[in-house]
Design a protein around this motif. Sequence first.
Motif, PDB file in Angstrom:
ATOM      1  N   ALA A 332      37.415 -23.202 -33.335  1.00 50.43           N
ATOM      2  CA  ALA A 332      38.723 -22.867 -32.772  1.00 50.43           C
ATOM      3  C   ALA A 332      39.167 -23.904 -31.746  1.00 50.43           C
ATOM      4  O   ALA A 332      40.343 -24.299 -31.709  1.00 50.43           O
ATOM      5  N   GLY A 333      38.242 -24.363 -30.908  1.00 45.78           N
ATOM      6  CA  GLY A 333      38.578 -25.395 -29.925  1.00 45.78           C
ATOM      7  C   GLY A 333      38.979 -26.701 -30.583  1.00 45.78           C
ATOM      8  O   GLY A 333      39.911 -27.378 -30.127  1.00 45.78           O
ATOM      9  N   ALA A 334      38.301 -27.063 -31.673  1.00 46.17           N
ATOM     10  CA  ALA A 334      38.649 -28.298 -32.375  1.00 46.17           C
ATOM     11  C   ALA A 334      40.056 -28.212 -32.966  1.00 46.17           C
ATOM     12  O   ALA A 334      40.864 -29.140 -32.821  1.00 46.17           O
ATOM     13  N   ILE A 335      40.365 -27.102 -33.635  1.00 46.91           N
ATOM     14  CA  ILE A 335      41.697 -26.935 -34.222  1.00 46.91           C
ATOM     15  C   ILE A 335      42.773 -26.935 -33.137  1.00 46.91           C
ATOM     16  O   ILE A 335      43.830 -27.566 -33.271  1.00 46.91           O
ATOM     17  N   PHE A 336      42.499 -26.226 -32.050  1.00 52.64           N
ATOM     18  CA  PHE A 336      43.467 -26.137 -30.955  1.00 52.64           C
ATOM     19  C   PHE A 336      43.808 -27.513 -30.405  1.00 52.64           C
ATOM     20  O   PHE A 336      44.977 -27.872 -30.254  1.00 52.64           O
ATOM     21  N   MET A 337      42.798 -28.324 -30.125  1.00 52.60           N
ATOM     22  CA  MET A 337      43.047 -29.627 -29.517  1.00 52.60           C
ATOM     23  C   MET A 337      43.697 -30.600 -30.493  1.00 52.60           C
ATOM     24  O   MET A 337      44.478 -31.474 -30.083  1.00 52.60           O
ATOM     25  N   VAL A 338      43.398 -30.490 -31.777  1.00 53.14           N
ATOM     26  CA  VAL A 338      44.040 -31.364 -32.762  1.00 53.14           C
ATOM     27  C   VAL A 338      45.553 -31.189 -32.713  1.00 53.14           C
ATOM     28  O   VAL A 338      46.318 -32.161 -32.668  1.00 53.14           O
ATOM     29  N   TRP A 339      46.007 -29.942 -32.678  1.00 51.41           N
ATOM     30  CA  TRP A 339      47.448 -29.702 -32.691  1.00 51.41           C
ATOM     31  C   TRP A 339      48.080 -29.919 -31.327  1.00 51.41           C
ATOM     32  O   TRP A 339      49.243 -30.334 -31.246  1.00 51.41           O
ATOM     33  N   VAL A 340      47.367 -29.654 -30.253  1.00 44.20           N
ATOM     34  CA  VAL A 340      47.913 -29.934 -28.921  1.00 44.20           C
ATOM     35  C   VAL A 340      48.117 -31.434 -28.746  1.00 44.20           C
ATOM     36  O   VAL A 340      49.156 -31.881 -28.246  1.00 44.20           O
ATOM     37  N   ASP A 341      47.146 -32.236 -29.168  1.00 42.26           N
ATOM     38  CA  ASP A 341      47.297 -33.691 -29.037  1.00 42.26           C
ATOM     39  C   ASP A 341      48.384 -34.206 -29.958  1.00 42.26           C
ATOM     40  O   ASP A 341      49.126 -35.127 -29.595  1.00 42.26           O
ATOM     41  N   THR A 342      48.507 -33.617 -31.155  1.00 43.41           N
ATOM     42  CA  THR A 342      49.585 -34.016 -32.059  1.00 43.41           C
ATOM     43  C   THR A 342      50.947 -33.743 -31.433  1.00 43.41           C
ATOM     44  O   THR A 342      51.868 -34.573 -31.505  1.00 43.41           O
ATOM     45  N   ALA A 343      51.070 -32.578 -30.795  1.00 40.76           N
ATOM     46  CA  ALA A 343      52.325 -32.263 -30.104  1.00 40.76           C
ATOM     47  C   ALA A 343      52.566 -33.210 -28.936  1.00 40.76           C
ATOM     48  O   ALA A 343      53.698 -33.641 -28.678  1.00 40.76           O
ATOM     49  N   ALA A 344      51.505 -33.564 -28.219  1.00 41.21           N
ATOM     50  CA  ALA A 344      51.647 -34.426 -27.049  1.00 41.21           C
ATOM     51  C   ALA A 344      52.175 -35.810 -27.419  1.00 41.21           C
ATOM     52  O   ALA A 344      52.944 -36.411 -26.663  1.00 41.21           O
ATOM     53  N   ARG A 345      51.796 -36.313 -28.575  1.00 40.55           N
ATOM     54  CA  ARG A 345      52.217 -37.678 -28.950  1.00 40.55           C
ATOM     55  C   ARG A 345      53.481 -37.712 -29.795  1.00 40.55           C
ATOM     56  O   ARG A 345      53.988 -38.810 -30.088  1.00 40.55           O
ATOM     57  N   THR A 346      54.006 -36.551 -30.191  1.00 40.97           N
ATOM     58  CA  THR A 346      55.167 -36.558 -31.079  1.00 40.97           C
ATOM     59  C   THR A 346      56.382 -35.790 -30.548  1.00 40.97           C
ATOM     60  O   THR A 346      57.501 -36.057 -30.995  1.00 40.97           O
ATOM     61  N   LEU A 347      56.199 -34.841 -29.634  1.00 43.60           N
ATOM     62  CA  LEU A 347      57.319 -34.007 -29.203  1.00 43.60           C
ATOM     63  C   LEU A 347      58.436 -34.832 -28.571  1.00 43.60           C
ATOM     64  O   LEU A 347      59.626 -34.578 -28.801  1.00 43.60           O
ATOM     65  N   PHE A 348      58.058 -35.809 -27.746  1.00 46.52           N
ATOM     66  CA  PHE A 348      59.048 -36.618 -27.039  1.00 46.52           C
ATOM     67  C   PHE A 348      58.899 -38.097 -27.400  1.00 46.52           C
ATOM     68  O   PHE A 348      59.047 -38.961 -26.548  1.00 46.52           O
ATOM     69  N   ALA A 349      58.558 -38.363 -28.660  1.00 43.46           N
ATOM     70  CA  ALA A 349      58.388 -39.748 -29.103  1.00 43.46           C
ATOM     71  C   ALA A 349      59.685 -40.528 -28.857  1.00 43.46           C
ATOM     72  O   ALA A 349      60.783 -39.995 -29.016  1.00 43.46           O
ATOM     73  N   PRO A 350      59.584 -41.782 -28.446  1.00 42.16           N
ATOM     74  CA  PRO A 350      58.372 -42.596 -28.361  1.00 42.16           C
ATOM     75  C   PRO A 350      57.550 -42.387 -27.088  1.00 42.16           C
ATOM     76  O   PRO A 350      56.518 -43.026 -26.923  1.00 42.16           O
ATOM     77  N   ARG A 351      58.002 -41.528 -26.175  1.00 40.54           N
ATOM     78  CA  ARG A 351      57.179 -41.222 -25.011  1.00 40.54           C
ATOM     79  C   ARG A 351      56.048 -40.277 -25.407  1.00 40.54           C
ATOM     80  O   ARG A 351      56.202 -39.467 -26.319  1.00 40.54           O
ATOM     81  N   GLU A 352      54.959 -40.385 -24.661  1.00 41.18           N
ATOM     82  CA  GLU A 352      53.800 -39.541 -24.941  1.00 41.18           C
ATOM     83  C   GLU A 352      53.450 -38.720 -23.711  1.00 41.18           C
ATOM     84  O   GLU A 352      53.349 -39.248 -22.605  1.00 41.18           O
ATOM     85  N   LEU A 353      53.270 -37.428 -23.909  1.00 41.38           N
ATOM     86  CA  LEU A 353      52.864 -36.546 -22.817  1.00 41.38           C
ATOM     87  C   LEU A 353      51.356 -36.580 -22.640  1.00 41.38           C
ATOM     88  O   LEU A 353      50.612 -36.689 -23.626  1.00 41.38           O
ATOM     89  N   PRO A 354      50.865 -36.464 -21.399  1.00 45.31           N
ATOM     90  CA  PRO A 354      49.432 -36.256 -21.215  1.00 45.31           C
ATOM     91  C   PRO A 354      49.017 -34.933 -21.853  1.00 45.31           C
ATOM     92  O   PRO A 354      49.689 -33.915 -21.684  1.00 45.31           O
ATOM     93  N   VAL A 355      47.921 -34.941 -22.575  1.00 44.67           N
ATOM     94  CA  VAL A 355      47.498 -33.733 -23.276  1.00 44.67           C
ATOM     95  C   VAL A 355      47.113 -32.632 -22.292  1.00 44.67           C
ATOM     96  O   VAL A 355      47.247 -31.439 -22.591  1.00 44.67           O
ATOM     97  N   GLY A 356      46.654 -33.027 -21.097  1.00 43.48           N
ATOM     98  CA  GLY A 356      46.313 -32.030 -20.094  1.00 43.48           C
ATOM     99  C   GLY A 356      47.516 -31.235 -19.617  1.00 43.48           C
ATOM    100  O   GLY A 356      47.388 -30.087 -19.195  1.00 43.48           O
ATOM    101  N   VAL A 357      48.711 -31.842 -19.692  1.00 45.88           N
ATOM    102  CA  VAL A 357      49.931 -31.120 -19.306  1.00 45.88           C
ATOM    103  C   VAL A 357      50.204 -29.984 -20.280  1.00 45.88           C
ATOM    104  O   VAL A 357      50.507 -28.852 -19.888  1.00 45.88           O
ATOM    105  N   LEU A 358      50.061 -30.256 -21.567  1.00 44.55           N
ATOM    106  CA  LEU A 358      50.313 -29.214 -22.562  1.00 44.55           C
ATOM    107  C   LEU A 358      49.256 -28.120 -22.516  1.00 44.55           C
ATOM    108  O   LEU A 358      49.566 -26.936 -22.675  1.00 44.55           O
ATOM    109  N   THR A 359      47.987 -28.473 -22.315  1.00 41.92           N
ATOM    110  CA  THR A 359      46.959 -27.433 -22.228  1.00 41.92           C
ATOM    111  C   THR A 359      47.192 -26.544 -21.019  1.00 41.92           C
ATOM    112  O   THR A 359      46.933 -25.335 -21.066  1.00 41.92           O
TER     113      THR A 359
END
Length: 394
Positions: A332-359
């Motif tokens: 569950a942790g692996a799946i969760f982080m895969v999608w959180v990091d995907t959101a972090a690098r794509t939601l505001f592309a070309p800017r990238e959010l720190p993944v810790g902000v989304l978590t």
Amino acid sequence: MARRTAVARRLAVARRLAVRGRAGADPGATAPGVRRGRPIRPAGTVALLVTLLAGLVVSIGAAVTVGPADIPVSTVWAVVADRLGLAHADVPLLREHIVWRLRLPRVLGAAVVGAGLAAVGAVTQTVTRNPLADPYLLGVSSGASLGAVAVLVLGVGGGVAALTGGAFTGALAAFAVVAAVAGRRAALAPTRVVLAGVAVAQLCGAATSFVIVWVADPHATQSITFWLSGSLARVDWAALAWVVPVLAAVLALVAAYARTLNAFAFGEDAAETLGVPVARVRWLLLVATALLTAALVAVSGAVGFVGLILPHAARFLTGADHRRLLPVVVLAGAIFMVWVDTAARTLFAPRELPVGVLTALLGVPAFVVLLHRARPAESRRLRGRWAGRRKAGD
């Protein structure tokens, strides 16, 4: 008398656990913040694990396709099969470079970080018998960040190996301070552990800020600040080659102590009566999780709330038997982080959010819900204690 009765009751349940292998008690059953889950049957556990494993594979393949360049899933698996020597793929060189050099290592790194943090959270919550325990609240992540930043900024060595060494040293030093402040001999008082961890985390955070300001390099400050907020942008195959063996070794060690962790859930008295060397096992597991936390921080920076929330969510599905809980929480942790990091690098592309902000944005509401759900159970517990005292007085 009441304490003896409670210990005897826990021993009876613990003996049934040790003999029959049934689900144990929740590590936070006597502390606010945790409610008992409904354990599923073994067949249901297998089905859940198969579902999660399939979901992880699908998530990895789908996450690699997400980005500025449009790459289909078939291309992703074709590149992987070609690199593993399973089949030859006629894929353009640019697309192969994007898949194999850029996206796939990062997605796999996210899965590794999520799995490791979730496992560390589950173990620390059990051995300290505190539902609020995780690497971040215990100060281990902050200590590891301080050590890694010192290596990165001061130029002591280079590469992932040096970062891991500095992070591990910082993590162990931070935890040693927490244990010295909160513990007395082999005992670790849950409330004192969290309070000491928060204090040490603040101290390490202040020291990290001092190191950054002392260097006075704007470029380095911006890069390190982004890294401390959590980022998987620097993950490559060399980083995975360091962190994956550490994750595998620690998970194997924790799995070997799954029954012992079940005994820990009933308290130190019950565990010692069952023949568990409480002090030795506790320190062994805490040092192992500190090593894993250090390796994860060296790869991703400080990512909070993953180790705090996911173990509680997994317990609602599996109960508190660690033989079922640990594999579920890792996947569950692996799946969760895969999608959180995907959101972090794509939601505001070309800017990238720190993944810790989304978590944090996801973890804080979940933490509030967790505390809110714990209020009725705590109220019932307090009413039961008050009624017992009145009955004893009569």
